[in-house]
Design an enzyme around this catalytic site. Structure first.
Site, PDB file in Angstrom:
ATOM      1  N   ARG A  26       8.935   2.704  11.580  1.00  0.00           N
ATOM      2  CA  ARG A  26      10.020   2.278  10.678  1.00  0.00           C
ATOM      3  C   ARG A  26      11.325   2.071  11.446  1.00  0.00           C
ATOM      4  NH1 ARG A  26       9.513   8.199   7.936  1.00  0.00           N
ATOM      5  NH2 ARG A  26       7.384   7.431   7.912  1.00  0.00           N
ATOM      6  N   ASP A  65       0.793  -1.239   0.000  1.00  0.00           N
ATOM      7  CA  ASP A  65       0.000   0.000   0.000  1.00  0.00           C
ATOM      8  C   ASP A  65       0.823   1.286   0.000  1.00  0.00           C
ATOM      9  OD1 ASP A  65       1.001  -0.321   2.517  1.00  0.00           O
ATOM     10  OD2 ASP A  65      -0.893  -0.133   3.586  1.00  0.00           O
ATOM     11  N   HIS A  66       2.073   1.199   0.465  1.00  0.00           N
ATOM     12  CA  HIS A  66       2.859   2.440   0.632  1.00  0.00           C
ATOM     13  C   HIS A  66       3.617   2.854  -0.620  1.00  0.00           C
ATOM     14  CE1 HIS A  66       1.978   1.982   4.859  1.00  0.00           C
ATOM     15  NE2 HIS A  66       2.700   3.038   5.179  1.00  0.00           N
ATOM     16  N   ARG A  97      -1.107  12.461  10.104  1.00  0.00           N
ATOM     17  CA  ARG A  97       0.167  13.143  10.377  1.00  0.00           C
ATOM     18  C   ARG A  97       0.334  14.321   9.445  1.00  0.00           C
ATOM     19  NH1 ARG A  97       3.453   7.764  11.487  1.00  0.00           N
ATOM     20  NH2 ARG A  97       2.563   7.588  13.563  1.00  0.00           N
ATOM     21  N   SER A 104       6.430   7.205  13.173  1.00  0.00           N
ATOM     22  CA  SER A 104       6.395   5.907  12.508  1.00  0.00           C
ATOM     23  C   SER A 104       7.075   4.785  13.283  1.00  0.00           C
ATOM     24  CB  SER A 104       7.080   6.068  11.156  1.00  0.00           C
ATOM     25  OG  SER A 104       7.472   4.832  10.653  1.00  0.00           O
ATOM     26  N   ASP A 153       3.660  -1.079  11.700  1.00  0.00           N
ATOM     27  CA  ASP A 153       3.204   0.234  11.270  1.00  0.00           C
ATOM     28  C   ASP A 153       2.549   0.868  12.488  1.00  0.00           C
ATOM     29  OD1 ASP A 153       2.422   1.782   8.457  1.00  0.00           O
ATOM     30  OD2 ASP A 153       1.125   2.239  10.154  1.00  0.00           O
TER      31      ASP A 153
HETATM   32  C1  MIC Z   1       3.582   6.427   8.464  1.00  0.00           C
HETATM   33  O1  MIC Z   1       2.390   6.712   8.495  1.00  0.00           O
HETATM   34  O2  MIC Z   1       4.480   7.191   8.852  1.00  0.00           O
HETATM   35  C2  MIC Z   1       3.970   5.077   7.950  1.00  0.00           C
HETATM   36  C3  MIC Z   1       4.664   5.268   6.676  1.00  0.00           C
HETATM   37  O3  MIC Z   1       2.823   4.297   7.721  1.00  0.00           O
HETATM   38  C4  MIC Z   1       4.860   4.415   9.008  1.00  0.00           C
HETATM   39  C5  MIC Z   1       5.474   3.152   8.585  1.00  0.00           C
HETATM   40  C6  MIC Z   1       6.632   3.335   7.648  1.00  0.00           C
HETATM   41  O4  MIC Z   1       7.441   4.220   7.860  1.00  0.00           O
HETATM   42  O5  MIC Z   1       6.729   2.534   6.731  1.00  0.00           O
HETATM   43  C7  MIC Z   1       4.207   4.192  10.354  1.00  0.00           C
HETATM   44  O6  MIC Z   1       3.306   4.909  10.710  1.00  0.00           O
HETATM   45  O7  MIC Z   1       4.658   3.327  11.124  1.00  0.00           O
HETATM   46 FE1  SF4 Z   2      -0.364   4.699   5.112  1.00  0.00          FE
HETATM   47 FE2  SF4 Z   2       0.831   5.459   7.386  1.00  0.00          FE
HETATM   48 FE3  SF4 Z   2      -0.615   7.173   5.941  1.00  0.00          FE
HETATM   49 FE4  SF4 Z   2      -1.801   5.229   7.232  1.00  0.00          FE
HETATM   50  S1  SF4 Z   2      -0.657   6.922   8.147  1.00  0.00           S
HETATM   51  S2  SF4 Z   2      -2.233   5.877   5.139  1.00  0.00           S
HETATM   52  S3  SF4 Z   2      -0.350   3.565   7.030  1.00  0.00           S
HETATM   53  S4  SF4 Z   2       1.273   6.195   5.333  1.00  0.00           S
END
Ligand code: MIC
Ligand code: SF4
Length: 755
Positions: A646, A95-96, A449, A644, A160
């Protein structure tokens, strides 16, 4: 029928006895969060009451979820763990990695072309190890999990931070780094400090323009980005029961933005309706049979102050829509106050883009409420001033929304773009025209975010978070300070009109529908499946184990960077264009800390290399120290690593030779990720010692050989003039976590144990 129904029934079978036993050892009625935690103890029955916020406890989660950008690293690590198959039901979701540019079909095809190698890797690893794979276009991990896997009373971890979304279906679902997922998928216990509990009592009922999103936007304003750290937030009260299941998901989802370990709601009719609508009568029936165990005890909700560490009360009847931002999700402004605040802060008032989607707000209900505003605007002869961009949460939602004419409604605005069922602009996967000019501007979105540069890479984009219906209203007005409750707009006939209040459908009246949901079941026997990682690939790289601790003190270390102010995981390991290197540790390390603000001079991605006095980008300087055999440390402010899950944000500095990250305070997932990767994650015992650290200092640990739980460490800071300061450092490592440090990483230990 639901996936893994036997597992769910087996979980429920244990509930009556385990909860009775937990009530006995705790000695009082239980919250829902405690019931779920105590029923999921690795050692079975509870024999002791755990101290909240203090005791480390081993749990046995029921399932694991991963998304493509984190699954690559998680699965590269899992491949080293020496197992044939995952020990608990697990899924991975693509999805990312899908960029929003032209529209769903073209964008998806483009992503398949550019990410082919990674998708093939994920698909084959999943096939080999018994992991369900949701292909690109199937939807955003947390919506797909809510629709298919989440179940009341269950415990799940996911790579995630918004895994917490499943709290909307009464789970304790927790975001973790990939190394934690490897523990659970390898059949090992998963460790968590027993959380503190925050109770949020919801009274009244939402009305008018207020939505579930506004509950969490308000809570974020109250608790701030770190107010939930180490806590589970449990929502209850008649107001909680009046919310839809996906609305509850929205609230739990954004619990990540207050740093909460997770959030949850007790099982109720809205969840039963959602389970039945998503073809899971079997789960609803099983849950009904143990209903009393799937919510907090009545005494708890009657006298919450006696059972929670903190209680907040919100009357939904009084709630009004909010816009949170810019640059931080906890800067909450009721829409009615935006005019004044925006002008006072010089936030751009014109809006060019309004985006609906993300794992937080992309449900069927969300789309219907936003569509009702668009419909009303069309009837009243209003044209949108900003472009609406929409990412549906899943193929099931998209297909149903198309069938029911919702997408047609959005498309009646000529400029609307329907993007792929994917994260898209929420994670910087957005080719926004003109973003490179870095002009100061504002956008609104229904995501969670809004850190600097996150959506379009432009540091001057001021992003504000709001409900989907507010986003639609702002799109129509083109103004950040538009208050739909009081303001009117001029339509194409020159008449002054007002938008009607949003209306929506909790669930599709004709039921959900989908032709191809995008699921790939794993092979029954995956032993013959070959997983290919080409040696010359710039997208994937097999991992080389990190070096174990040599038993000595870290000495003569240099400062890589002292980060000032907000330093989220987006600052430490930026997403957007860098997502493509998530499976290649050396390549992605070239983004290490490039967004962090250097406390000396305030620039980003510019630090002094103390070996030759030159100024260079952070990753280059780190590589220079590493090549010269000089260890480095990173110093940071409060809530370091916010955001995140990550683990790249921990692995990159580790890979580049950073030995310790010393900060005023950490966000939970990042602190654990540092520990897992064999780093020292330490906090200043005296916060003001942050100010002692100079750019050209040299650092010596003096008592690392005595590294032990509940014992401080001492860092000798040698200043350029020869003077020294001894800085006392706290840590939260337990004995096992110290073993990870000694072994070089948690994975090194697993590998040793499986050898
Ligand atoms: C995000 O919303 O920051 C992400 C991308 O979904 C991350 C995960 C990632 O960095 O791959 C998260 O929220 O954990
Ligand atoms: Fe994707 Fe993270 Fe955004 Fe949710 S907050 S849509 S998991 S990038």
């Amino acid at each position: 029928m639901a996936f893994d129904i036997d597992m769910i029934k087996a979980v429920y079978a244990k509930f009556p006895e385990r909860i009775a036993q937990a009530r006995t050892v705790v000695g009082k009625p239980l919250t829902l969060a405690e019931k779920i935690l105590y029923t999921h103890l690795w050692n079975g029955q509870a024999d002791t009451a755990f101290e909240r916020g203090a005791d480390y406890v081993d749990f046995g989660p029921d399932r694991v979820a991963m998304q493509d950008a984190t699954a690559q690293m998680a699965l590269l690590q899992f491949m080293q763990a020496g197992k044939d198959k995952v020990a608990v039901p697990s899924t991975a979701h693509a999805d990312h990695l899908i960029q929003a540019k032209i529209g769903a079909d073209k964008d998806l095809q483009e992503s398949l072309n550019t990410n082919n190698e990674v998708f093939n890797f994920l698909s084959s690893v999943c096939n080999k190890y018994g992991i369900g794979f949701w292909k690109p276009g199937a939807g955003i991990i947390h919506q797909v999990v809510l629709e298919n896997y989440a179940f009341p009373g269950g415990m799940m971890i996911g790579t995630d931070s918004h895994t917490v979304n499943a709290g909307g279906l009464g789970m304790v679902a927790i975001g973790v780094g990939g190394a934690d997922a490897v523990d659970v998928m390898s059949g090992m216990p998963w460790e968590l400090k027993f959380p503190k509990l925050i109770g949020v009592k919801l009274t009244g009922k939402l009305n008018g323009w207020a939505s579930a999103k506004d509950v969490i936007l308000k809570v974020a304003g109250i608790l701030t980005v770190k107010g939930g750290t180490g806590c589970i937030v449990e929502y209850f009260g008649e107001g909680a029961q009046s919310l839809s299941c996906t609305g509850k998901g929205t609230i739990c989802n954004m619990g990540a933005e207050i740093g909460a370990t997770t959030s949850t709601f007790g099982y109720d009719d809205s969840m039963e309706r959602y389970l039945r609508a998503t073809d899971r009568n079997d789960v609803a029936d099983a849950a009904n049979a143990v209903k009393e165990h799937l919510t907090g005890d009545a005494e708890v909700y009657a006298n919450p102050e006696q059972y929670f560490d903190q209680v907040i009360e919100i009357n939904l009847s009084d709630l009004t829509p909010h816009l949170n931002g810019p640059f931080t999700p906890d800067l909450a402004t009721p829409v009615a106050e935006m005019k004044e605040k925006a002008v006072a802060n010089d936030w751009p008032l014109d809006i060019e883009w309004a985006l609906i989607g993300s794992c937080t707000n992309s449900s069927y209900e969300d789309l219907t409420r936003a569509a009702s505003i668009v419909e009303d605007a069309l009837v009243k002869g209003l044209e949108p001033k900003a472009t609406l961009g929409i990412n549906p949460g899943s193929e099931q939602v998209r297909f149903t929304a198309e069938r029911d004419g919702l997408l047609d409604t959005f498309n009646k605005f000529e400029s609307t773009r329907i993007f792929t069922n994917a994260c898209g602009p929420c994670i910087g996967q957005w080719e926004r025209e003109g973003a490179e000019k870095q002009e100061k501007n504002s956008i609104v979105h229904s995501f969670n975010r809004n850190f600097a540069k996150r959506a379009d890479g432009n540091p001057n984009t001021h992003a504000f978070v709001a409900s989907p219906e507010m986003v639609a209203a702002v799109a129509i007005s083109g103004r950040l300070d538009f208050n739909p409750i009081t303001d009117s707009l001029v339509n194409k006939n020159g008449e002054s009109v007002q938008l009607a209040e949003p209306t929506g459908l909790e669930l599709p009246t004709q039921g959900f529908d989908v032709e191809d949901n995008g699921y790939q079941a794993p092979a029954q026997d995956g032993s013959g499946v070959e997983v290919v990682v080409k040696e010359d690939s710039n997208r994937l790289q097999l991992l080389i184990p990190f070096t174990p601790w040599d038993g000595g003190n870290i000495t003569n270390a240099k400062l890589l960077i002292k980060a000032e102010g907000k330093c989220t995981t987006d600052h430490i390991s930026m997403a957007g264009p860098w997502l493509k290197f998530r499976g290649h540790l050396d390549n992605i390390s070239n983004n290490c800390l490039i967004g962090a603000v250097n406390a000396f001079g305030g620039a980003t991605n510019s630090v002094v290399n103390q070996l030759d006095g030159s100024k260079d980008e952070v990753p280059n300087v780190a590589r220079a120290y590493k090549a010269a055999g000089v260890d480095t440390i990173v110093v940071g402010d409060h809530n370091y690593g916010e955001g995140s899950s990550r683990e790249h944000a921990a692995m990159e500095p580790r890979h580049l030779g950073v030995r310790a990250v010393i900060v005023k305070s950490f966000a939970r997932i990042h602190e654990t990720n540092l520990k897992k990767q064999g780093m020292l994650g330490l906090t200043f015992a005296n916060e003001n010692d942050y100010d002692l650290i100079k750019e050209d200092d040299t650092f010596n640990f003096v008592d690392l050989s005595e590294f032990a739980p509940n014992k401080t460490l001492t860092l000798e800071v040698v200043h350029a003039d020869g003077s020294t300061d001894d800085v006392v450092l706290n840590h939260t490592y337990n004995a096992q976590q110290i073993d990870w440090f000694k072994a070089g990483s948690a994975l090194n230990l697993i590998r040793e144990q499986n050898a």
